[in-house]
Design an enzyme around this catalytic site. Structure first.
Site, PDB file in Angstrom:
ATOM      1  N   SER A 161       0.852   5.566  -5.369  1.00  0.00           N
ATOM      2  CA  SER A 161       2.020   5.492  -6.238  1.00  0.00           C
ATOM      3  C   SER A 161       3.243   5.774  -5.374  1.00  0.00           C
ATOM      4  CB  SER A 161       1.916   6.527  -7.351  1.00  0.00           C
ATOM      5  OG  SER A 161       2.038   7.815  -6.774  1.00  0.00           O
ATOM      6  N   LYS A 162       4.399   5.723  -5.982  1.00  0.00           N
ATOM      7  CA  LYS A 162       5.652   5.951  -5.248  1.00  0.00           C
ATOM      8  C   LYS A 162       5.615   7.278  -4.489  1.00  0.00           C
ATOM      9  CE  LYS A 162       9.315   3.351  -7.321  1.00  0.00           C
ATOM     10  NZ  LYS A 162      10.422   3.315  -8.211  1.00  0.00           N
ATOM     11  N   ARG A 163       5.004   8.247  -5.163  1.00  0.00           N
ATOM     12  CA  ARG A 163       4.883   9.586  -4.600  1.00  0.00           C
ATOM     13  C   ARG A 163       4.214   9.565  -3.221  1.00  0.00           C
ATOM     14  NH1 ARG A 163       0.628  13.001  -5.834  1.00  0.00           N
ATOM     15  NH2 ARG A 163      -0.216  11.423  -7.232  1.00  0.00           N
TER      16      ARG A 163
ATOM     17  N   GLY B   1       4.234   6.997  -1.103  1.00  0.00           N
ATOM     18  CA  GLY B   1       4.843   6.069  -0.138  1.00  0.00           C
ATOM     19  C   GLY B   1       4.650   4.623  -0.531  1.00  0.00           C
TER      20      GLY B   1
END
Ligand code: GLU
Length: 462
Positions: free
Chosen positions: A240-242, A244
């Site tokens: 996920s965005k978390r 990277g």
């Protein structure tokens, strides 16, 4: 047979790292076999597809160096062809019009759930006479899935995967508003584009069973399937965005080189022995579709950064300067020349282009914009600093070897270690305690600028 692969992103967001890896695998496979790599923009979700996302996909692929063959195909523009195929399936007895109302479908679902069955469409219009169609209802087109037996996919990554046909419902091919569904569009486009090998994320594996039935109903050859494991974060959860999972453009901004990204991404769920660092040309030679692992790869920013450092060291100094200065038109010729002369020393120490840009500033400014806390103590002894400059300024031949020789002689005369002479010079010239060789720096910035930096350091208050 000419190998033809494709990358088929939905332009509903940026080109993320998982998509980039899928594109890379398809590109490498096509290039390995001297085939074609095609691009299809799956823009049928009109509400969520945006032009910005399409441009981000083009730009991201171009930056990564994944050139596609032919013009890109835009799926939405082919809607009438998709519907034609569904109608041909009706004529061939492989599909049918279904006139169920949403209320009827809802009831069907509730019954199935109450009876503990899977809530799938029960096929009630499958064999019904269309003459019984209710007036004013616009039908959908559904495929006639085989009721018995099983559908088998021979996936090059997942192996043989089987599903009982009873679990496959008569899915919709064309909606009541006349628009084709994703499942139909993908198969028709892959067939018309002559795709021989489909390499995509394993989140599409369950679609493959349904898609295979469309190929068979049309009497078309089913392409080879390779469903590759998704990329996970360090904690094992879906990326996920978390973790990277940013757009490819973000990696460019963070200072990664495209060749480093290619090298890092190809190693996610694919390996060639223990080889870690290898060129794209080498990857093309090796990437024959085998050796793709089944387990999810973990995205590791630290490793990516270290691979990037390797490629920065390998890159030509001129290219690095061009990349660094492209977005800084304000730099003058002399500053760029200094950077170029100093690049060999700088690139050994930087793992990203951002770091490289920061360290290259010592060739841009006249005097250090700041002195690090560690550097300041080396500038405290003003009398030593003054002595060093008095002696250094006498060197006639302002070149790295002579400056080095001078330092050795100065150290000896004053019973000092060479490092004890070099460190105050470093602090004065770079504002820091880490830098390329101070003699190299002094030679590159020249006598005048060296003097300017010394004079400035001499005036600093403690
Ligand atoms: N458009 C789909 C996606 O972005 C890919 C479809 C496919 O590869 O078959 O996930």
């Amino acid at each position: 047979m000419t190998v033809i692969t494709r990358f088929a992103p939905s332009p509903t967001g940026y080109l993320h790292i998982g998509g980039a890896r899928t594109a890379l695998f398809n590109w490498l496979f096509a290039r390995h076999y001297g085939g074609k790599f095609l691009l299809r923009i799956e823009d049928t979700d009109r509400a969520r597809s945006t032009d910005d996302a399409i441009q981000a996909i083009f730009k991201g692929l171009q930056w990564l160096g994944l050139d596609w063959d032919d013009e890109p195909t835009f799926q939405f523009s082919r809607a009438s062809r998709h519907v034609d195929v569904a109608e041909a399936m009706i004529k061939a007895g492989k599909a049918y019009y279904c006139y169920c109302s949403p209320e009827e479908l809802e009831q069907m679902k509730q019954h199935a759930v109450a009876e503990g069955r899977a809530p799938i469409y029960d096929g009630r219009w499958r064999d019904r006479d269309p003459a019984e169609a209710p007036k004013g209802v616009r039908p959908v087109i559904r495929i006639k899935m085989p009721k018995d037996g099983e559908t088998v996919i021979h996936d090059t990554v997942q192996g043989q995967v089987t599903v009982q046909n009873a679990q496959l419902d008569d899915m919709i091919l064309v909606r009541s508003d006349g628009t084709p569904t994703y499942m139909l569009a993908v198969v028709v486009d892959d067939h018309d584009m002559g795709i021989t090998h489909i390499i995509r994320g394993d989140d599409h594996l369950t679609n493959a069973f349904r898609q295979k039935q469309i190929y068979e109903a049309m009497g078309w050859h089913t392409p080879s399937f390779s469903h590759i494991p998704l990329i996970h974060g360090q904690d094992g959860a879906k990326l996920s965005k978390r973790h990277g999972a940013l757009g490819v453009d973000a990696y460019e901004t963070m200072g990664f080189l495209p060749e480093a990204m290619r090298n890092y991404l190809v190693r996610l769920s694919w390996a060639h022995g223990d080889d870690e660092i290898f060129s794209t040309q080498q990857a093309i030679e090796w990437f024959d579709g085998s050796s793709i692992g089944k387990s999810a790869a973990r995205f590791d920013m630290v490793k990516l950064t270290s691979v990037n450092g390797h490629y920065i060291q390998d890159a030509s100094s001129q290219r690095l300067v061009d990349l660094l200065t492209a977005s800084h038109p304000d730099l003058n010729f002399v500053q760029k020349e200094r950077m170029l002369l100093g690049m060999n020393g700088l690139k050994q120490r930087s793992k990203t282009m951002v770091e490289l840009w920061e360290s290259a500033q010592l060739y841009v400014w006249d005097i250090p914009v700041a002195y690090t806390e560690k550097a300041k103590p080396f500038l405290a002894n003003k009398s030593l600093l003054g002595q060093i400059w008095d002696s250094l300024s006498q060197v006639s031949d302002w070149l790295e070897p002579s400056l080095h020789e001078w330092a050795k002689a100065f150290a000896e005369t004053h019973s000092m270690k060479l490092g004890d002479v070099a460190q105050p010079i470093r602090a004065a010239l770079t504002g820091s305690t880490v830098s390329p060789s101070v003699f190299e720096v002094a030679a590159i910035i020249g006598r005048e600028l060296t003097e300017k930096r010394f004079q400035h350091a001499l005036k600093l208050s403690d």
